[in-house]
Scaffold this motif. Structure first.
Motif, short mmCIF file in Angstrom:
data_model
loop_
_atom_site.label_atom_id
_atom_site.label_comp_id
_atom_site.label_asym_id
_atom_site.label_seq_id
_atom_site.Cartn_x
_atom_site.Cartn_y
_atom_site.Cartn_z
N ARG A 27 0.84 -1.21 0.00
CA ARG A 27 0.00 0.00 0.00
C ARG A 27 0.87 1.25 0.00
NH1 ARG A 27 -4.68 -1.93 2.39
NH2 ARG A 27 -5.05 -3.65 1.00
N PHE A 28 1.95 1.19 0.78
CA PHE A 28 2.84 2.35 0.86
C PHE A 28 3.44 2.63 -0.52
CE2 PHE A 28 7.04 4.29 1.78
CZ PHE A 28 6.59 5.43 2.45
N GLU A 29 3.85 1.55 -1.21
CA GLU A 29 4.42 1.72 -2.56
C GLU A 29 3.38 2.29 -3.51
OE1 GLU A 29 7.63 1.49 -3.09
OE2 GLU A 29 7.77 0.93 -0.99
N LEU A 30 2.16 1.79 -3.41
CA LEU A 30 1.08 2.30 -4.28
C LEU A 30 0.78 3.76 -3.97
CD1 LEU A 30 -1.75 -0.36 -4.63
CD2 LEU A 30 -0.35 0.62 -6.43
N LYS A 33 3.33 5.80 -5.54
CA LYS A 33 3.09 5.82 -6.99
C LYS A 33 1.99 6.85 -7.33
CE LYS A 33 3.71 1.72 -9.30
NZ LYS A 33 3.34 0.38 -9.81
N ALA A 34 0.92 6.81 -6.54
CA ALA A 34 -0.20 7.74 -6.76
C ALA A 34 0.27 9.19 -6.55
CB ALA A 34 -1.35 7.41 -5.82
N GLN A 35 1.05 9.40 -5.47
CA GLN A 35 1.55 10.75 -5.18
C GLN A 35 2.49 11.24 -6.28
OE1 GLN A 35 0.48 12.78 -2.75
NE2 GLN A 35 -0.93 11.10 -2.44
N ALA A 36 3.34 10.32 -6.76
CA ALA A 36 4.32 10.70 -7.79
C ALA A 36 3.62 11.16 -9.05
CB ALA A 36 5.24 9.52 -8.09
N ASP A 58 -6.62 -2.72 -4.10
CA ASP A 58 -5.50 -2.07 -3.42
C ASP A 58 -5.45 -0.59 -3.79
OD1 ASP A 58 -4.14 -3.97 -1.80
OD2 ASP A 58 -3.43 -4.97 -3.61
N TRP A 59 -5.59 -0.32 -5.08
CA TRP A 59 -5.56 1.05 -5.60
C TRP A 59 -6.69 1.88 -5.00
CZ3 TRP A 59 -2.10 3.99 -7.71
CH2 TRP A 59 -2.41 5.03 -8.60
N VAL A 60 -7.87 1.27 -4.93
CA VAL A 60 -9.03 1.96 -4.37
C VAL A 60 -8.80 2.23 -2.88
CG1 VAL A 60 -11.49 1.69 -3.78
CG2 VAL A 60 -10.71 1.14 -6.09
N ALA A 61 -8.30 1.23 -2.15
CA ALA A 61 -8.08 1.40 -0.70
C ALA A 61 -7.14 2.56 -0.41
CB ALA A 61 -7.52 0.10 -0.11
N VAL A 62 -6.04 2.63 -1.17
CA VAL A 62 -5.06 3.70 -0.99
C VAL A 62 -5.71 5.07 -1.21
CG1 VAL A 62 -3.06 4.75 -2.13
CG2 VAL A 62 -2.98 2.36 -1.46
#
Length: 216
Positions: A27-30, A33-36, A58-62
């Motif tokens: 999740r932290f990596e995702l 990725k989303a922030q980047a 996973d993408w939705v949860a983040v």
């Protein structure tokens, strides 16, 4: 970022402690990725799309956790102006009133003041996202069957915060020079829920005109 907004964000005046992702987890990596992709100034419509090879849940949860944190901050900036006196009803203009319902104290939809509603809402969301049975944090733990229904409920209720802030407190947001930030956050949220079909079109009605101008 405007000076006023900087002050707000430095004080970190959220309602709640922010939910963090554990470094080293997927999740932290995702989340990174989303922030980047946001920081790279990518078109928001593109930024919300599921990266290749990633799991949609996973993408939705983040994003749900991220939107909770951001919308918390936005409401925190105007919460001093959203009082029992100024906002005795949780509403979005004269046409929309939002009533609170939960499994505990308010089993029937109940009319509440905006600050009361916001308090219950943020508490309720915090309980959901910290519940390992709904938002599992361990890689390999499957998401439960009720994950998406819970997510849809969280996001449609968070949308109501935007409705209230835009319709009743936008002058304050403008005064603080936070308008661009709030608009970007709204657009990001809107494109995300549309991309994954997470909010009923009927729910989006109160901000329909503004959305059509802002989100082409």
């Amino acid at each position: 970022m405007s000076h006023a907004l900087k002050q707000v964000f430095n004080k970190d005046k959220t309602f709640r402690p922010k939910r963090k992702f554990e470094p080293g987890t997927q999740r932290f990596e995702l989340h990174k990725k989303a922030q980047a992709s946001l920081n790279a100034g990518l078109d928001l419509k593109v930024a919300v799309q599921l990266p290749p090879g990633e799991e949609q849940n996973d993408w939705v949860a983040v994003h749900v956790v991220d939107f909770f944190n951001r919308i918390n901050l936005i409401y925190g900036t105007i919460s001093d102006y959203c009082t029992e006196q100024s906002c005795p009803v949780m509403s979005g203009g004269p046409k929309y009133e939002y009533r609170w319902q939960d499994e505990h104290k308010y089993r029937k939809p109940t009319a509440l003041s905006a600050p009361q509603y916001m308090d219950l809402l943020m508490d309720w969301i915090e309980v959901q996202i910290n519940n390992e049975d709904i938002f599992p944090t361990n890689v390999g733990t499957p998401f439960p069957k009720n994950f998406l229904p819970v997510v849809k409920k969280i996001l449609s209720r968070l949308f109501r915060v935007f409705v209230h802030v835009y319709i009743h407190h936008f002058d304050r947001i403008t005064q603080m020079g936070s308008e661009a930030h709030v608009n970007t956050c709204y657009k990001h949220f809107y494109y995300f829920v549309k991309e994954f079909n997470l909010i009923d079109t009927k729910e989006l009605e109160p901000l329909k005109e503004m959305t059509s101008r802002m989100c082409h």
